[in-house]
Design an enzyme around this catalytic site. Structure first.
Site, short mmCIF file in Angstrom:
data_model
loop_
_atom_site.label_atom_id
_atom_site.label_comp_id
_atom_site.label_asym_id
_atom_site.label_seq_id
_atom_site.Cartn_x
_atom_site.Cartn_y
_atom_site.Cartn_z
N TYR A 135 54.57 -10.98 42.23
CA TYR A 135 54.17 -9.57 42.28
C TYR A 135 55.42 -8.71 42.39
CZ TYR A 135 52.12 -5.25 44.23
OH TYR A 135 51.74 -3.95 44.47
N ASP A 190 63.83 -10.22 41.59
CA ASP A 190 63.09 -9.32 42.48
C ASP A 190 63.27 -9.85 43.91
OD1 ASP A 190 59.69 -7.98 42.68
OD2 ASP A 190 61.35 -8.02 44.11
N LYS A 215 61.82 -3.07 51.15
CA LYS A 215 61.52 -3.61 52.49
C LYS A 215 62.71 -3.50 53.46
CE LYS A 215 57.96 -6.58 50.52
NZ LYS A 215 56.66 -6.09 51.02
P1 KE4 Z 1 56.34 -1.86 47.30
O1 KE4 Z 1 56.10 -0.95 46.13
O2 KE4 Z 1 55.06 -2.28 47.98
O3 KE4 Z 1 57.39 -1.29 48.28
O4 KE4 Z 1 57.05 -3.18 46.75
C1 KE4 Z 1 56.38 -3.92 45.75
C2 KE4 Z 1 56.89 -5.35 45.78
C3 KE4 Z 1 57.81 -5.74 44.83
N1 KE4 Z 1 58.31 -7.00 44.82
C4 KE4 Z 1 57.91 -7.92 45.74
C5 KE4 Z 1 58.47 -9.30 45.69
C6 KE4 Z 1 56.96 -7.56 46.75
O5 KE4 Z 1 56.56 -8.50 47.65
C7 KE4 Z 1 56.44 -6.26 46.77
C8 KE4 Z 1 55.41 -5.82 47.79
N2 KE4 Z 1 54.88 -6.85 48.62
C9 KE4 Z 1 53.56 -6.61 49.15
C10 KE4 Z 1 53.16 -7.83 50.00
N3 KE4 Z 1 52.86 -8.94 49.20
C11 KE4 Z 1 53.51 -5.35 49.95
C12 KE4 Z 1 52.23 -5.17 50.75
C13 KE4 Z 1 51.38 -4.08 50.17
O6 KE4 Z 1 51.26 -4.00 48.92
O7 KE4 Z 1 50.82 -3.34 50.97
#
Ligand code: KE4
Length: 431
Positions: A146, A241, A269
């Site tokens: 993701y 990523d 993060k």
């Molecule tokens: P954000 O747009 O949520 O800041 O980041 C997206 C993203 C991109 N790449 C990786 C590897 C990620 O894990 C994420 C976001 N992770 C999720 C949890 N699996 C965030 C939790 C959520 O969507 O509320």
């Protein structure tokens, strides 16, 4: 005696009248485990406290950012001092260069970096940059990985490794994913086949160098090496990523741990210390294509926000000055060994995967090497385990397909408390 969650229940009912699903991100909605989410009043160190005053040992850490634990004094002080100088100016500040320098000094492949406001924005921008730099259209991703809610990555695999993906969300036109190839994680042959068929059209390959979004899945060394070899051979950009793994698995991220050099890296993060920060960076010759230095457009009102920079700077300085990684490895090993023993004693099919302070207990025999094998897990049993642990004051990710996180604020006593709860919870769900 289950804890009282009356105030969370009332808060959720109110939120559901105002916000879709009562949450601002679906990952928080407890959809995969049933029941209603807790509403949090505050966090302190390794602990969360909900509206009803219940205390939980936190293995979510806001889904990764809180590697130092909640309300770390150094981070709180940095934000307090910054906000007294004003929250945002829409003009450059030195704090942006300070965080950029910390990132460039830490991450081996990053020579220049651009700040944005989320991991999604960073991934989206990195993909656009890869396409703009190479003049090509095709992007390769992996099932189960993701990268945020980027239209062209909200895609499910085509029928084979060389057929293009189809949207997996309403609202994403077929055209958005027509140039996205979805391959199987750790599938070296699939990678070879895709490059043989489309290599000269591939702008970039985006990958979680340790996957955290199908549960924790480790890469094979061969997979990472072939990713680097094939992208280099065909003139495609390799995009790591590291939104989850950056500053998590080591101060230089997964790429430092595995001695890999991607062309671009996506961060989020931890680099924001709990405030909204995303970043993308890498080879200077590539990054110089980003506007206004180059023609690839990307912009953002609050990109490089002074408060978010302050939180990120304090967090990375703390990680640099007092690296927690050796201790996180020890705590992670202690927890993993204990959970494995407890699941074995309960006679449960399970596969415990871990990378440093990131871990997942899959309720399947495993091995879990990709999304297909992860999906073999017994999600109903995971849901029962989640609630059995919550009743014992342990707050796990509310999905079998999410990584859990240990923070630097966790202690050996916390790990032992977790294992005591897990022995009871696993025996309970085995019945
Ligand atoms: P954000 O747009 O949520 O800041 O980041 C997206 C993203 C991109 N790449 C990786 C590897 C990620 O894990 C994420 C976001 N992770 C999720 C949890 N699996 C965030 C939790 C959520 O969507 O509320």
């Amino acid at each position: 005696m289950p804890a009282s969650r009356v105030r969370s229940r009332d808060a959720f009912e109110r939120a559901c009248r105002l916000i879709p699903g009562g949450v601002n991100s679906p990952a928080r909605a407890f959809g995969a485990v049933g029941g209603q989410p807790l509403f949090i009043a505050r966090g302190e160190g390794a602990y969360l406290y909900d509206l009803d005053g219940n205390q939980y040992l936190d293995y979510v850490g806001s889904w990764g950012p809180l590697i130092l634990g909640h309300a770390h004094p150094r981070v709180v002080q940095a934000i307090e001092e910054a906000v007294r100088r004003g929250a945002s100016f829409g003009a450059p500040t030195e704090a942006e260069s300070q965080l950029a320098e910390l990132i460039i000094d830490a991450v081996p492949s990053i020579e220049m970096v651009r700040m944005v406001n989320s991991g999604t924005e960073a991934s989206m921008s990195a993909i656009r940059l890869a396409r703009g730099f190479t003049g090509r259209d095709v992007i390769v991703k992996f099932a189960g990985c993701y990268h945020g809610h980027v239209d062209s990555l909200l895609v499910q695999a085509g029928s084979s490794a060389t057929t293009f993906g189809v949207p997996n969300s309403p609202g994403v036109p077929a055209g958005c994913t027509a140039d996205t190839l979805v391959l199987r994680y750790n599938d070296v042959q699939g990678l070879v086949d895709a490059f043989a068929a489309h290599g000269e059209r591939i702008a970039g390959v985006i990958v979680e160098p340790v996957a955290g979004n199908m549960g924790l899945v480790r890469p094979s060394a061969e997979f990472l090496n072939e990713l680097r070899r094939l992208t280099g051979k065909h003139g495609a950009l390799l995009i790591y990523d590291e939104v989850m793994t950056g500053f998590r698995l080591s101060y230089g991220g997964a790429q430092q741990l595995f001695r890999q050099m991607p062309d671009l890296t996506v961060l989020g993060k931890i680099v924001g210390g709990g405030l909204p920060v995303g970043a993308y960076g890498g080879r200077a010759d590539v990054m110089k294509h980003v506007m206004p230095a180059g023609p690839v457009f990307q912009a953002g009102t609050l990109s490089g926000n002074p408060l978010a920079m302050a939180a990120g700077i304090a967090t990375l300085q703390e990680l640099r000055d007092h690296p927690p990684y050796g201790r996180l490895e020890q705590l992670g090993e202690r927890l993993a060994n204990g959970l494995h023993e407890a699941a074995r004693a309960a006679g449960l099919e399970h596969c415990l995967t871990r990378a440093g302070s990131m871990w997942t207990l899959f309720f399947t025999n495993g091995p879990v090497l990709d999304y297909e094998s992860a999906k073999q897990a017994d999600t109903a049993r995971f849901a029962r385990f989640f609630w059995a642990m919550l009743e014992r004051g342990i707050y796990l990710p509310c999905s079998q397909f999410e990584s859990a996180f240990i923070s630097a604020a966790h202690t050996e006593k916390d790990i032992d408390h977790t294992l005591t709860a897990a022995r009871e919870a696993l025996a309970e769900v085995a019945r």
